[in-house]
Design a protein around this motif. Structure first.
Motif, short mmCIF file in Angstrom:
data_model
loop_
_atom_site.label_atom_id
_atom_site.label_comp_id
_atom_site.label_asym_id
_atom_site.label_seq_id
_atom_site.Cartn_x
_atom_site.Cartn_y
_atom_site.Cartn_z
N ARG A 98 -3.71 3.93 14.51
CA ARG A 98 -4.15 5.18 15.12
C ARG A 98 -5.22 4.89 16.17
O ARG A 98 -6.06 4.01 15.98
CB ARG A 98 -4.73 6.11 14.05
CG ARG A 98 -4.84 7.54 14.51
CD ARG A 98 -5.55 8.39 13.49
NE ARG A 98 -6.97 8.05 13.44
CZ ARG A 98 -7.85 8.63 12.63
NH1 ARG A 98 -7.44 9.52 11.77
NH2 ARG A 98 -9.10 8.28 12.65
N ILE A 104 0.58 13.82 25.98
CA ILE A 104 0.65 12.60 25.18
C ILE A 104 1.97 12.49 24.42
O ILE A 104 2.39 11.38 24.10
CB ILE A 104 -0.56 12.47 24.21
CG1 ILE A 104 -0.70 13.67 23.30
CG2 ILE A 104 -1.83 12.21 24.94
CD1 ILE A 104 -1.90 13.57 22.36
N SER A 105 2.61 13.62 24.18
CA SER A 105 3.90 13.53 23.48
C SER A 105 4.98 12.94 24.40
O SER A 105 6.05 12.58 23.94
CB SER A 105 4.33 14.90 22.97
OG SER A 105 4.63 15.73 24.07
N VAL A 123 3.85 6.71 21.77
CA VAL A 123 3.10 7.57 20.85
C VAL A 123 4.08 8.12 19.81
O VAL A 123 5.13 8.66 20.17
CB VAL A 123 2.41 8.72 21.62
CG1 VAL A 123 1.89 9.79 20.66
CG2 VAL A 123 1.25 8.17 22.45
N PRO A 141 0.74 13.70 17.04
CA PRO A 141 -0.60 13.65 17.64
C PRO A 141 -1.40 14.91 17.27
O PRO A 141 -0.83 15.99 17.12
CB PRO A 141 -0.31 13.63 19.14
CG PRO A 141 1.10 13.18 19.26
CD PRO A 141 1.80 13.65 18.05
N VAL A 164 -3.87 9.81 18.05
CA VAL A 164 -2.45 9.49 18.20
C VAL A 164 -2.13 8.23 17.39
O VAL A 164 -2.97 7.35 17.26
CB VAL A 164 -2.02 9.24 19.67
CG1 VAL A 164 -2.20 10.47 20.51
CG2 VAL A 164 -2.75 8.06 20.28
N TRP A 165 -0.93 8.18 16.88
CA TRP A 165 -0.43 6.99 16.18
C TRP A 165 0.52 6.26 17.11
O TRP A 165 1.23 6.89 17.89
CB TRP A 165 0.29 7.39 14.89
CG TRP A 165 -0.63 7.84 13.81
CD1 TRP A 165 -1.10 9.10 13.61
CD2 TRP A 165 -1.20 7.04 12.77
NE1 TRP A 165 -1.92 9.13 12.52
CE2 TRP A 165 -2.00 7.88 11.98
CE3 TRP A 165 -1.10 5.69 12.43
CZ2 TRP A 165 -2.71 7.43 10.87
CZ3 TRP A 165 -1.81 5.24 11.33
CH2 TRP A 165 -2.60 6.09 10.56
N TYR A 166 0.52 4.94 16.99
CA TYR A 166 1.41 4.14 17.83
C TYR A 166 1.85 2.90 17.06
O TYR A 166 1.19 2.50 16.08
CB TYR A 166 0.71 3.76 19.15
CG TYR A 166 -0.56 2.97 18.99
CD1 TYR A 166 -1.77 3.60 18.77
CD2 TYR A 166 -0.54 1.58 19.03
CE1 TYR A 166 -2.94 2.87 18.61
CE2 TYR A 166 -1.70 0.85 18.86
CZ TYR A 166 -2.90 1.51 18.65
OH TYR A 166 -4.05 0.78 18.47
N VAL A 192 -0.53 1.92 24.82
CA VAL A 192 -1.03 3.26 24.53
C VAL A 192 -2.53 3.42 24.83
O VAL A 192 -2.92 4.28 25.62
CB VAL A 192 -0.76 3.62 23.04
CG1 VAL A 192 -1.38 4.96 22.68
CG2 VAL A 192 0.74 3.65 22.77
N LEU A 242 -4.12 6.13 27.53
CA LEU A 242 -4.35 7.45 26.96
C LEU A 242 -5.36 8.30 27.75
O LEU A 242 -5.05 9.46 28.11
CB LEU A 242 -4.78 7.29 25.50
CG LEU A 242 -4.78 8.51 24.61
CD1 LEU A 242 -3.42 9.17 24.57
CD2 LEU A 242 -5.20 8.11 23.20
#
Lengths: 274, 262
Positions: free
Chosen positions: A177, A201-202, A207, A213, A231-233, A241, A245
């Motif tokens: 994250r 961001i979506s 992501v 997110p 956000v998770w990646y 990412v 970001l």
């Protein structure tokens, strides 16, 4: 010299050994070295791929030096050399050396424990917070661990330091994250800002969609309403990412006409009577 | 451009508004153009043993130089597994059902979904092959998701899909059909909201511009007091269809969804 070599024998630790026997001993030793090398190479070729790179390297070394030591003992025993006197002297010498090389032994023991503990494997990105060091783990050897830092330099760290400190391993996770904060002006609509940020961001390909997110209103700050973005990646996609970001968020807010304010202070003054 | 295997391959798809190139095996002598949604591919002979490859879409042009072993460029344009775009990171796919499927206790059912596909271009040859280009006609839909915890979970390619009661043709060049056979062995009804499985064992079959995956069997059961779902691929090649080449070996893995399926 005549005391050491008499006729066709040589005096070693009080034992008279024939030159023929010595030649045979040297031949056995040479054969042992060759055998050790072959065994080590065969292990690396056929069994090495089943182990982690570090473990494979260290077992290979263990096989090599193990065969050398066994051969050496076989040669001395076959020559009738009694090493008990040497061992007594070696024991006393060992205590002296042991005190003098405590850190070396500590590194050796830590290295062995690290091989079992396996906090990371070659190629993992690790961080050692105590020394503020982050890099790619190259290998965990007997005495030290080598990291390649992101500026390309190699750092060697003693094993006892690695074993007794915290290690963050960034490579073993399926996902990680990232978070960062951005402020919007008080006059702006928070809901609209959150919606624009989420939309932007979506669209970032790395992501994750799930967990989705999140954007929180974190604080009503001095000059801005502070939002925090989570956000998770994928675990290995940091570079795709995290550096991007803030740019994506700023562009989204700019495009939506939402102001990111700088710190400001309103000063009131009173007109003095004339 | 000429087809090696069937005359249909030279025809242009009539299923879509624009005329697009059909899946199939192609032999390129000097120059060929492939038209696909959002992408145009041009192959042109550079020398006796080399071709230039150019794929153009709204993001720019991808160019490659292809070295060939045969006199002409013999290649296969096919649907392939949706795990290569934007980059290959996982063999797992996470399908989020846009509406959950409820299955009564001790019963079976089947649903149909349209799952994303990617386009692969391969040299013809052995069964196991390397693609020289792979791309998605809709790259914005190529996303990832996490199933389970960050440390023990699975990173998956993600897609939201609509479960259908009857089989329908998937969007050509974007999706392939997948039949999911669900068996509930529990004494209670269950609601399936997501399906996670390793897609590398699936074959993709194609005909003209249509693509279909092997079936997926999903068996819900209880293990040590926890409701789990076992998912495993089962072959189902429609008659008269061809199978896309594989890039990786099959594992025959039976994956278990232990971290929920609702």
């Amino acid at each position: 010299m005549t005391d050491i070599i008499t006729g066709d024998t040589i005096n070693i630790f009080g034992h008279h050994i024939s030159i023929d026997s010595i030649i045979i001993g040297i031949a056995i030793m040479a054969a042992g070295v060759v055998l050790a090398k072959i065994a080590s190479v065969l292990f690396k070729k056929y069994f090495g791929p089943h182990f982690e790179e570090n473990t494979s390297k260290n077992i290979g070394k263990g096989i090599y030096y193990g065969i050398i030591i066994i051969t050496l003992l076989a040669v001395t025993t076959s020559q009738g050399i009694d090493l008990s006197g040497l061992m007594v002297a070696g024991g006393i010498f060992g205590i002296v050396i042991g005190f003098a090389t405590q850190s070396v032994v500590a590194n050796l023991v830590s290295g062995i424990f690290l091989m079992f503990d396996k906090p990371a494997k070659a190629g993992d990105v690790i961080e050692i917070p105590a020394s503020n060091t982050t890099g790619v783990l190259l290998d965990i050897a007997i005495f030290s661990t080598r990291l390649r830092l992101f500026d390309g330099t190699i750092m060697r760290i003693p094993n006892d330091k690695i074993f007794t400190t915290n290690i963050h391993n960034y490579s073993r996770l399926a996902a990680r994250r990232a978070d960062f904060a951005v402020g919007i002006a008080y006059k702006e609509n928070i809901g609209k800002a959150v919606s624009e940020i989420k939309k932007a961001i979506s669209e970032m390909p790395y992501v994750l969609v799930e967990p989705e997110p999140m954007v929180w209103t974190e604080q009503l700050g001095e000059s801005s309403v502070n939002l925090r973005i989570y956000v998770w990646y994928p675990g290995d996609s940091f570079m795709e990412v995290v550096p991007t970001l803030p740019k994506v968020v700023k562009e989204a807010l700019d495009k939506a006409g939402i102001e990111i304010p700088f710190p400001q202070r309103t000063i009131w003054y009173r007109q003095l009577p004339t | 451009m000429e087809s090696l295997h069937n005359s249909q391959a030279e025809k242009i798809s009539k299923n879509t508004e624009t005329a697009y190139t059909l899946y199939g095996i192609y032999k390129v002598k000097d120059r060929a153009t492939f038209y696909l949604p959002n992408n145009t591919i041009v192959l042109e002979r550079a020398t006796d043993d080399k071709f230039t490859y150019r794929r153009t879409n709204q993001n720019g042009t991808v160019e490659k130089l292809l070295s060939i072993r045969t006199q002409d460029l013999e290649m296969e344009f096919v649907p392939t597994l949706p795990i290569y775009v934007p980059s290959y990171k996982t063999d797992f796919v996470f399908l989020r059902l846009s509406k959950p499927v409820f299955v009564s206790r001790n019963s079976k059912t089947e649903v149909f979904v349209s799952m994303p596909i990617e386009m692969g271009l391969f040299f013809t040859g052995n069964e196991m092959r390397e693609y020289f280009d792979v791309f998605a006609c809709e790259p914005s839909s190529s996303r990832y998701a996490l199933y389970g915890d960050p440390d023990k979970g699975k990173l998956c390619k993600f897609a939201t899909v609509m479960p259908l009661a009857q089989e329908e043709m998937a969007r050509p060049y974007f999706e392939g059909r997948l039949r999911v056979k669900i068996q509930n062995e529990l004494d209670t009804g269950i609601s399936i909201g997501k399906i996670v499985f390793p897609v590398r064992d699936h074959e993709i079959h194609y005909r003209y511009a249509d693509a279909a995956y092997d079936d997926l069997n999903l068996i819900v059961k209880e293990r040590l007091g926890v409701q789990i779902a076992e998912v495993v691929q089962s072959g189902n090649m429609p008659q008269g269809w061809s199978t896309s080449p594989r890039t990786m070996k099959k594992t025959d893995i039976k994956f278990t969804m232990e971290m929920g399926f609702d």
